[in-house]
Design a protein around this motif. Structure first.
Motif, PDB file in Angstrom:
ATOM      1  N   GLY A   3       0.827  -1.202   0.000  1.00 23.07           N
ATOM      2  CA  GLY A   3       0.000   0.000   0.000  1.00 23.07           C
ATOM      3  C   GLY A   3       0.860   1.251   0.000  1.00 23.07           C
ATOM      4  O   GLY A   3       0.647   2.167  -0.793  1.00 23.07           O
ATOM      5  N   ILE A   4       1.883   1.258   0.869  1.00 21.54           N
ATOM      6  CA  ILE A   4       2.768   2.421   0.969  1.00 21.54           C
ATOM      7  C   ILE A   4       3.463   2.656  -0.375  1.00 21.54           C
ATOM      8  O   ILE A   4       3.529   3.782  -0.870  1.00 21.54           O
ATOM      9  N   ALA A   5       3.956   1.570  -0.971  1.00 19.22           N
ATOM     10  CA  ALA A   5       4.663   1.708  -2.247  1.00 19.22           C
ATOM     11  C   ALA A   5       3.724   2.204  -3.348  1.00 19.22           C
ATOM     12  O   ALA A   5       4.101   3.049  -4.168  1.00 19.22           O
ATOM     13  N   CYS A   6       2.500   1.673  -3.351  1.00 19.94           N
ATOM     14  CA  CYS A   6       1.559   2.075  -4.403  1.00 19.94           C
ATOM     15  C   CYS A   6       1.161   3.540  -4.242  1.00 19.94           C
ATOM     16  O   CYS A   6       1.046   4.274  -5.216  1.00 19.94           O
ATOM     17  N   ILE A   7       0.963   3.948  -2.989  1.00 23.56           N
ATOM     18  CA  ILE A   7       0.586   5.346  -2.743  1.00 23.56           C
ATOM     19  C   ILE A   7       1.675   6.267  -3.269  1.00 23.56           C
ATOM     20  O   ILE A   7       1.401   7.265  -3.934  1.00 23.56           O
ATOM     21  N   ASN A   8       2.915   5.899  -2.979  1.00 19.69           N
ATOM     22  CA  ASN A   8       4.047   6.651  -3.510  1.00 19.69           C
ATOM     23  C   ASN A   8       3.951   6.847  -4.997  1.00 19.69           C
ATOM     24  O   ASN A   8       4.099   7.925  -5.532  1.00 19.69           O
ATOM     25  N   TYR A   9       3.768   5.707  -5.608  1.00 20.89           N
ATOM     26  CA  TYR A   9       3.778   5.669  -7.054  1.00 20.89           C
ATOM     27  C   TYR A   9       2.677   6.567  -7.618  1.00 20.89           C
ATOM     28  O   TYR A   9       2.910   7.377  -8.511  1.00 20.89           O
ATOM     29  N   ILE A  10       1.508   6.400  -7.035  1.00 18.73           N
ATOM     30  CA  ILE A  10       0.359   7.169  -7.522  1.00 18.73           C
ATOM     31  C   ILE A  10       0.579   8.660  -7.276  1.00 18.73           C
ATOM     32  O   ILE A  10       0.364   9.496  -8.151  1.00 18.73           O
ATOM     33  N   ASN A  11       1.043   8.979  -6.058  1.00 24.98           N
ATOM     34  CA  ASN A  11       1.281  10.373  -5.719  1.00 24.98           C
ATOM     35  C   ASN A  11       2.257  11.032  -6.667  1.00 24.98           C
ATOM     36  O   ASN A  11       2.021  12.121  -7.174  1.00 24.98           O
ATOM     37  N   LEU A  12       3.381  10.365  -6.878  1.00 27.97           N
ATOM     38  CA  LEU A  12       4.407  10.962  -7.725  1.00 27.97           C
ATOM     39  C   LEU A  12       3.925  11.098  -9.160  1.00 27.97           C
ATOM     40  O   LEU A  12       4.112  12.131  -9.797  1.00 27.97           O
ATOM     41  N   ALA A  13       3.285  10.046  -9.640  1.00 29.28           N
ATOM     42  CA  ALA A  13       2.843  10.073 -11.030  1.00 29.28           C
ATOM     43  C   ALA A  13       1.819  11.182 -11.252  1.00 29.28           C
ATOM     44  O   ALA A  13       1.904  11.921 -12.233  1.00 29.28           O
ATOM     45  N   THR A  14       0.872  11.330 -10.312  1.00 29.97           N
ATOM     46  CA  THR A  14      -0.141  12.360 -10.517  1.00 29.97           C
ATOM     47  C   THR A  14       0.474  13.742 -10.371  1.00 29.97           C
ATOM     48  O   THR A  14       0.147  14.659 -11.123  1.00 29.97           O
ATOM     49  N   ALA A  15       1.394  13.874  -9.402  1.00 30.14           N
ATOM     50  CA  ALA A  15       2.016  15.169  -9.208  1.00 30.14           C
ATOM     51  C   ALA A  15       2.794  15.582 -10.457  1.00 30.14           C
ATOM     52  O   ALA A  15       2.704  16.706 -10.927  1.00 30.14           O
ATOM     53  N   ARG A  16       3.549  14.653 -10.994  1.00 33.34           N
ATOM     54  CA  ARG A  16       4.342  14.963 -12.178  1.00 33.34           C
ATOM     55  C   ARG A  16       3.431  15.281 -13.355  1.00 33.34           C
ATOM     56  O   ARG A  16       3.704  16.171 -14.144  1.00 33.34           O
ATOM     57  N   ALA A  17       2.371  14.510 -13.475  1.00 32.82           N
ATOM     58  CA  ALA A  17       1.495  14.679 -14.628  1.00 32.82           C
ATOM     59  C   ALA A  17       0.860  16.062 -14.627  1.00 32.82           C
ATOM     60  O   ALA A  17       0.634  16.657 -15.676  1.00 32.82           O
ATOM     61  N   ALA A  18       0.609  16.570 -13.417  1.00 39.37           N
ATOM     62  CA  ALA A  18      -0.080  17.861 -13.326  1.00 39.37           C
ATOM     63  C   ALA A  18       0.735  18.976 -13.970  1.00 39.37           C
ATOM     64  O   ALA A  18       0.183  19.971 -14.432  1.00 39.37           O
ATOM     65  N   THR A  19       2.059  18.789 -14.009  1.00 42.11           N
ATOM     66  CA  THR A  19       2.876  19.833 -14.625  1.00 42.11           C
ATOM     67  C   THR A  19       2.729  19.830 -16.145  1.00 42.11           C
ATOM     68  O   THR A  19       3.272  20.682 -16.833  1.00 42.11           O
ATOM     69  N   ARG A  20       2.032  18.837 -16.627  1.00 41.83           N
ATOM     70  CA  ARG A  20       1.990  18.706 -18.082  1.00 41.83           C
ATOM     71  C   ARG A  20       0.665  19.180 -18.663  1.00 41.83           C
ATOM     72  O   ARG A  20       0.287  18.794 -19.763  1.00 41.83           O
ATOM     73  N   ALA A  21      -0.029  20.003 -17.891  1.00 39.59           N
ATOM     74  CA  ALA A  21      -1.319  20.497 -18.365  1.00 39.59           C
ATOM     75  C   ALA A  21      -1.151  21.212 -19.700  1.00 39.59           C
ATOM     76  O   ALA A  21      -1.944  21.045 -20.624  1.00 39.59           O
ATOM     77  N   ARG A  22      -0.076  21.997 -19.811  1.00 37.84           N
ATOM     78  CA  ARG A  22       0.121  22.746 -21.050  1.00 37.84           C
ATOM     79  C   ARG A  22       0.356  21.823 -22.230  1.00 37.84           C
ATOM     80  O   ARG A  22      -0.128  22.066 -23.324  1.00 37.84           O
TER      81      ARG A  22
END
Lengths: 901, 114
Positions: free
Chosen positions: A400-419
């Motif tokens: 669970g901890i590892a998956c949360i990490n993964y999801i958090n980082l991926a979504t955070a990074r993706a948000a920078t790509r709105a443009r």
């Protein structure tokens, strides 16, 4: 006339439409045929080709209207066609592009890619290892063909001064025949007794563990005979069946069948009487996941120890296993068992005089033994379903901890790509193409992590096996389902991580995004913060659990148990003749050595007294009253060597000859249970002797900490054959090697026909808490990993948020903010999250640990310090993780951050 | 001539009804409508085919190319099960409007100017 050519005119018309995407070749074919039909009809009606063509063109509709009509149905047509192969082809060709872009993104952000892949891989590896362990624990004894209908008989008998019945594996010998002959449900019964003997062939001699049993063993269990006949292998009293590896140990490559092997069982009446046994069969090595284990099998008839105890309902010495017929009914069988107990026990002399001791028989499914059985006298230490659950929970926590990490980082990074989303949309990307792009970027690293985990697992499995003391195989062929689950977890994490950018961001309106990056700080941060809190809550529960377990273990191993365990070497005495005549000489020889401080002997280690029997008569006893009393037969010097404290009376003395015959030391618990104010001088009938109490020792722990202290009686030998099995030597801590060499030499000279074996008392004591120690060590590792993964995620997230606020920090610095103010600003968020996590972890961990400690009769108290300490250390670690990024940002030259863009 | 709006509205029931008789191709459908209405209803080619295609997109029709032994290759259309269902609905709607109008206009088949 001749200037008009119909085909040319049609071709021209067709070309003018073919550049329009709304007309497919198929549409044009259809239209052209229509025109040709119409023109042919008109020409037939007498018109010229030219006029007919013009009329047909006019019937087509107004100029431009056709295109508009076709345009209306164009998308519908596309959609319909895409359902066919076109879509597939497009998708496949796009996949390549997705992967290429995904790889580029990953390469551009190596740090994040590493954190993502590595964190998830570690999490998955833990998950797999623990999953294998859980699976393995559940596989015990399932290899027996009749596993689903094989039961062990449980003896349940009442006991004084304890609630409920004692449930034990020990059953009487005649039970087997009664079951076999009178119970129709029973297909076969086998009884067995553990054996420990010195096996020798020529100069090769070792102590080995085996069992005494009958040929029925092969009918009940699936222990295949590689050589020999299962029907006759154990028929002869001089037969012995060896496991394949034991046969190799003694006979090498020679054919073991028919060879003789000398067996010296410890209980032989005559010390030099070795039994000459003939190898009649070779049995396959016992699988590691079997609760029964043995290196040799001997017929019960060969046991001289058992010889006097056949056919007695009042002697419980046998493990009894029954294979029931496939159509059995368990309740019916248990009814019959209860009736047998009633019918036969009441006929027995002993039970007629002690009717209160009559118990009953129950059953226990073979495959339940390893994880669910806690009977008295188990064949060997079992596993525990609680630990299986615990580990399964830990596996899920870490995953669970590892998956949360993964999801958090991926979504955070993706948000920078709105443009980027905006640009792609403007350029004509479809929403499903964006979904595909983000999905492949999220799934690719998760698959890479899965792959990495599959490489790590076989590497780490040997270490893990050592830690768990198991022999878990890694065999993909047998774990196909497991692999499927893994693939699902890996993919699932990727898809989950990818779904926020894929579905939410792909729906953004390009115009909105292009005007300015939508603020990341407002919208989705609560979700991410929530996940971080969850992550740290889980981590803290693990840390608190680990701390509590470690402290309890420390408590168990270092608290005064009332007995001195240090620097005591225990010599195993298998040679019973030693005590007949030579013990005093041995004692003198040992004590004369300068390193030896004291010497004594006893039946058992005082840290684990196993023998117990009933006392029924003592001074001021009421009729029918009885007490189960643990006993150990000791030698002079016992009380001193182990540092026992006398609260009343005196120790045994060699100068008082009556001590050997009627002296007895009891512990405080027994004194209280007997209801005595003072004990010395009172008489107490126990274990065949009419004793007068010599003294009372202060209570000490002679069992594990799991159980409360029970009544105990200590007395000297008075003709009980072979009472002593241990010589205890208290030595000085220095020059241990020399001391051991001296002990070996001495023992060899006193009993040359026996190998020298010894152990340290504190080691064996530690072994009693092996499960806990092992659990503690495993927990340490997994907790560390969990914390590591969580911090890895925090690091990534911190880097991300800091980067997002680069400009803000620049502006603040320009306006005069100090480095410490900025550090505080950036760390404050994390601080709150960790505090919240601590708040949630505390009650969870408290409940869980109170439950675990409840299993110990003596345990530590849960102090608030443990929780506080956890909170502070996690906070510090988290702050340290974050501050690297914060410091970097705070120290950065604002000119650079503001110039950006 | 019948008004454009009415022609447009009748397109779908015409196509479905004609194809309910059996498979057919565009030119033949136009001819049949022309013959049935005595030339009162004139469809443009440019409206018929897109409509056929749109009905096909909605899975009311399916199309296939047929090579004739003698003569050119033509794209034929036929009703799907869904098409038959749509026809039934269409029929019911037209009939209910037809009946309502008949009731208003009385039993006399000749229209009297109001």
């Amino acid at each position: 006339m001749s200037s008009f050519h119909l085909n040319t005119a049609l071709a021209t018309w067709r070309r003018s439409l073919s550049t329009n995407r709304t007309f497919s070749a198929d549409d044009l074919d259809e239209l052209e045929q229509h025109l040709r039909d119409q023109i042919a009809a008109l020409v037939q009606g007498g018109q010229s080709e030219k006029a007919a063509f013009e009329q047909a063109m006019a019937a087509m509709g107004e100029y431009g209207a056709v295109e508009r009509e076709y345009e209306k149905v164009y998308w519908g047509k596309r959609r319909r066609q895409r359902l066919l192969s076109t879509e597939l082809q497009e998708r496949v060709s796009m996949l390549g592009s997705y992967l290429k872009v995904a790889l580029r993104t990953l390469r551009k952000e190596k740090g994040y890619a590493f954190i993502n892949v590595f964190g998830l891989a570690v999490g998955l590896t833990c998950f797999v290892l623990i999953g294998l362990f859980v699976h393995y624990e559940q596989s015990y004894d399932t290899f027996h063909e009749k596993a689903d209908r094989t039961y062990r008989i449980v003896n349940e008998y009442p006991q004084a001064h304890s609630l409920g019945n004692t449930r034990s594996t020990d059953t009487p010998e005649p039970l087997a025949d009664v079951l076999r002959e009178t119970v129709p449900e029973v297909e076969q019964v086998v009884q067995l007794v553990k054996s420990h003997a010195l096996l020798s062939v020529g100069d090769t001699q070792f102590y080995e563990d085996g069992i005494f049993t009958t040929g029925h063993l092969f009918d009940v269990f699936s222990f295949p005979l590689l050589q020999g006949d299962p029907r006759t292998a154990l028929a002869d009293p001089n037969a012995i069946v060896l496991t394949a590896s034991l046969a190799r140990k003694y006979f090498g490559d020679a054919d073991p069948l028919g060879q003789t092997i000398m067996v010296y069982t410890l209980s032989s009446e005559d010390a030099n009487d070795q039994q000459e046994m003939q190898v009649t069969g070779i049995v396959a090595d016992v699988p590691a996941n079997s609760h029964l284990s043995f290196n040799y099998l001997m017929p019960t008839a060969a046991s001289r120890e058992l010889a006097g105890w056949f056919d007695r309902w009042d002697s419980n010495s046998y493990f009894t296993y029954v294979a029931l017929r496939p159509d059995y009914s368990l309740p019916a069988f248990e009814d019959k068992l209860a009736r047998i107990a009633q019918d036969y026990l009441t006929q027995t002399e002993y039970y007629q005089s002690h009717p209160a001791a009559i118990g009953t028989y129950g059953t226990q499914l073979l495959t339940d033994i390893h994880l669910h059985s806690h009977l008295k006298n188990e064949f060997a230490a079992n596993g525990d379903i609680q630990y299986v659950y615990l580990f399964a929970a830990i596996a899920l926590l870490i995953l669970g901890i590892a998956c949360i990490n993964y999801i958090n980082l991926a979504t955070a990074r993706a948000a920078t790509r709105a443009r980027e989303v905006g640009v792609r949309k403007v350029m004509g990307a479809h929403r499903w193409q964006l979904i595909g792009q983000f999905m492949s970027e999220a799934v690719m690293p998760s698959l890479a992590a899965l792959f990495l985990a599959m490489l790590l697992v076989p590497l780490l499995l040997p270490v893990f096996n050592t830690l768990t003391a198991r022999a878990i195989p890694f065999d993909l062929a047998h774990n196909g389902g497991f692999l499927g689950v893994l693939l699902l977890v890996g993919l699932g994490t990727g898809v989950l991580a990818g779904s926020y950018p894929a579905f939410v961001m792909s729906a953004f309106q390009p115009a909105g995004i292009m005007k300015g990056t939508p603020s990341e700080r407002s919208g989705k941060t609560w979700l991410r913060n929530g996940l971080v809190v969850a992550q740290f809550t889980l981590t803290m529960v693990l840390i608190i659990g680990t701390l509590v377990i470690q402290r309890q273990l420390h408590f168990v191993q270092n608290t005064q148990t009332g007995i001195d365990r240090d620097q005591i070497i225990v010599l195993d005495v298998e040679d019973r003749t030693l005590f007949d005549t030579r013990y005093e000489t041995l004692k003198q020889t040992l004590i004369n050595h300068p390193q030896v401080l004291a010497v004594t002997a006893a039946q058992e280690d005082p840290t684990n007294v196993d023998a117990a029997s009933y006392a029924t008569a003592w001074e001021s006893a009421e009729a029918g009253q009885r007490i189960l009393v643990n006993r150990s037969i000791i030698q002079h010097g016992f009380v001193d060597l182990f540092g026992l404290e006398l609260v009343e009376g005196r120790d045994f003395s060699p100068d008082i000859p009556t001590d050997a015959r009627e002296g007895m030391l009891i512990n405080e618990t027994l004194k209280h249970q007997l209801g005595w104010e003072t004990a010395v001088g009172k008489w107490f009938n126990f274990h065949g002797r009419e004793a007068r109490i010599t003294g009372v020792v202060k209570d000490f722990n002679f069992h594990s900490f799991h159980a409360p202290i029970e009544p105990l009686a200590l007395f000297l030998d008075s003709g009980w054959w072979f009472p002593y099995q241990r010589v205890f030597v208290k030595v000085r801590p220095d020059a241990m090697t020399a001391t051991l060499a001296f002990l070996e030499e001495t023992m060899q000279s006193f009993s040359p026909s026996h190998p020298f074996t010894y152990h340290f008392l504190d080691d064996t004591y530690a072994q009693m808490y092996q499960t806990e120690t092992r659990l503690g060590r495993l927990l340490n590792y997994f907790t560390f990993l969990a914390l590591f993964i969580a911090c890895l995620g925090l690091l990534g997230l911190a880097a991300f948020t800091t980067q997002q606020r680069t400009k803000e920090i620049g502006v603040r610095k320009v306006l005069g903010a100090s480095v410490s103010q900025i550090l505080l600003l950036l760390s404050r968020d994390v601080l709150w999250l960790i505090l919240l996590a601590l708040l949630m972890a505390t009650p969870l961990a408290y409940l869980a640990m109170r439950y675990w400690l409840g299993d110990f009769a003596y345990h530590i108290e849960l102090s608030p310090w443990i929780f506080l300490l956890t909170g502070i250390s996690v906070l510090l670690i988290a702050l340290a993780t974050v501050s690297y990024q914060s410091l970097k940002a705070a120290l950065a030259d604002p000119v650079k951050s503001l110039r950006y863009e | 001539m019948i008004s454009k709006a009415l022609v447009a509205a009748s397109l779908k029931p015409f196509i479905l009804s004609i194809l309910a008789d059996g498979e057919s191709y565009g030119y033949e459908i136009i001819q049949r409508v022309h013959d049935l209405t005595g030339g009162q209803v004139q469809w443009t080619t440019g409206t018929l085919y897109p409509l056929l295609h749109s009905l096909e997109n909605k899975n009311l029709l399916e199309s296939f190319w047929r090579e004739a032994d003698a003569g050119p290759r033509r794209k034929y259309y036929r009703l799907t099960a869904k098409g038959y269902k749509a026809l039934a609905t269409e029929k019911q709607q037209w009939l209910s409007i037809h009946e309502a109008l008949l009731k208003l206009w009385g039993p006399s088949p000749t229209l009297s100017p109001a």
